[in-house]
Design a protein around this motif. Structure first.
Motif, PDB file in Angstrom:
ATOM      1  N   HIS A   1       0.449  49.858  26.679  1.00  0.00           N
ATOM      2  CA  HIS A   1       0.351  50.577  27.951  1.00  0.00           C
ATOM      3  C   HIS A   1      -1.098  50.885  28.311  1.00  0.00           C
ATOM      4  N   ASN A   2      -1.932  51.166  27.318  1.00  0.00           N
ATOM      5  CA  ASN A   2      -3.347  51.408  27.590  1.00  0.00           C
ATOM      6  C   ASN A   2      -4.024  50.147  28.112  1.00  0.00           C
ATOM      7  N   VAL A   3      -3.743  49.016  27.489  1.00  0.00           N
ATOM      8  CA  VAL A   3      -4.311  47.748  27.956  1.00  0.00           C
ATOM      9  C   VAL A   3      -3.799  47.447  29.352  1.00  0.00           C
ATOM     10  N   GLU A   4      -2.505  47.637  29.578  1.00  0.00           N
ATOM     11  CA  GLU A   4      -1.941  47.385  30.908  1.00  0.00           C
ATOM     12  C   GLU A   4      -2.586  48.292  31.958  1.00  0.00           C
ATOM     13  N   ALA A   5      -2.857  49.545  31.619  1.00  0.00           N
ATOM     14  CA  ALA A   5      -3.494  50.464  32.563  1.00  0.00           C
ATOM     15  C   ALA A   5      -4.881  49.968  32.957  1.00  0.00           C
TER      16      ALA A   5
ATOM     17  N   MET B   1      -3.069  47.610  16.795  1.00  0.00           N
ATOM     18  CA  MET B   1      -3.023  47.462  18.253  1.00  0.00           C
ATOM     19  C   MET B   1      -1.649  46.997  18.710  1.00  0.00           C
ATOM     20  N   ASN B   2      -0.645  47.051  17.875  1.00  0.00           N
ATOM     21  CA  ASN B   2       0.668  46.550  18.244  1.00  0.00           C
ATOM     22  C   ASN B   2       1.637  47.634  18.696  1.00  0.00           C
ATOM     23  N   THR B   3       1.182  48.853  18.893  1.00  0.00           N
ATOM     24  CA  THR B   3       2.093  49.909  19.308  1.00  0.00           C
ATOM     25  C   THR B   3       2.316  49.867  20.804  1.00  0.00           C
ATOM     26  N   THR B   4       3.424  50.461  21.220  1.00  0.00           N
ATOM     27  CA  THR B   4       3.754  50.510  22.648  1.00  0.00           C
ATOM     28  C   THR B   4       2.656  51.226  23.430  1.00  0.00           C
TER      29      THR B   4
ATOM     30  N   ARG C   1      -1.085  40.713  27.829  1.00  0.00           N
ATOM     31  CA  ARG C   1      -0.912  40.056  26.528  1.00  0.00           C
ATOM     32  C   ARG C   1      -2.200  39.356  26.092  1.00  0.00           C
ATOM     33  N   ALA C   2      -2.854  38.678  27.021  1.00  0.00           N
ATOM     34  CA  ALA C   2      -4.095  37.975  26.697  1.00  0.00           C
ATOM     35  C   ALA C   2      -5.186  38.950  26.291  1.00  0.00           C
ATOM     36  N   MET C   3      -5.321  40.059  27.025  1.00  0.00           N
ATOM     37  CA  MET C   3      -6.364  41.038  26.709  1.00  0.00           C
ATOM     38  C   MET C   3      -6.041  41.753  25.395  1.00  0.00           C
ATOM     39  N   GLN C   4      -4.769  41.965  25.142  1.00  0.00           N
ATOM     40  CA  GLN C   4      -4.378  42.591  23.883  1.00  0.00           C
ATOM     41  C   GLN C   4      -4.730  41.681  22.714  1.00  0.00           C
ATOM     42  N   SER C   5      -4.611  40.367  22.900  1.00  0.00           N
ATOM     43  CA  SER C   5      -4.960  39.440  21.827  1.00  0.00           C
ATOM     44  C   SER C   5      -6.455  39.498  21.510  1.00  0.00           C
ATOM     45  N   LEU C   6      -7.268  39.881  22.479  1.00  0.00           N
ATOM     46  CA  LEU C   6      -8.705  40.012  22.247  1.00  0.00           C
ATOM     47  C   LEU C   6      -9.053  41.252  21.447  1.00  0.00           C
TER      48      LEU C   6
END
Length: 86
Positions: free
Chosen positions: A8-12, A1-4, A79-84
């Motif tokens: 971008h998917n999480v940010e979307a 889950m560390n790719t750009t 960042r927080a949601m990506q950590s989940l």
């Protein structure tokens, strides 16, 4: 889950949730990712709705992430949601 792409998917998803539940006075899709969501109109009540919608998308948010600093900007929420999802 560390790719750009994943970031971008999480940010979307974060932007979509903010657009539906954040009651922002600015277009969430044009808002810089580091812009203050408070300045963009996110109230404490709207942030609760955003948090509930984010939990529906990403799963339960730990209490440690339920802070004002996490809901400060699109990038901090992302960042927080990506950590989940890591």
């Amino acid at each position: 889950m560390n790719t750009t792409t994943d970031i971008h998917n999480v940010e979307a998803v974060v932007r979509e949730v903010l657009g539906k539940h954040g009651r922002l006075v600015h277009d969430v899709y044009r808002l810089p990712k580091d812009a203050s969501l408070g300045d963009a109109g996110l109230t404490s009540l709207a942030s609760v709705n955003v948090m509930l919608a984010l939990e529906a998308e990403f799963g339960e948010i730990p209490e440690a992430l339920l802070t004002r600093s996490v809901f400060r900007s699109i990038s901090s929420i992302t960042r927080a949601m990506q950590s989940l999802t890591a």
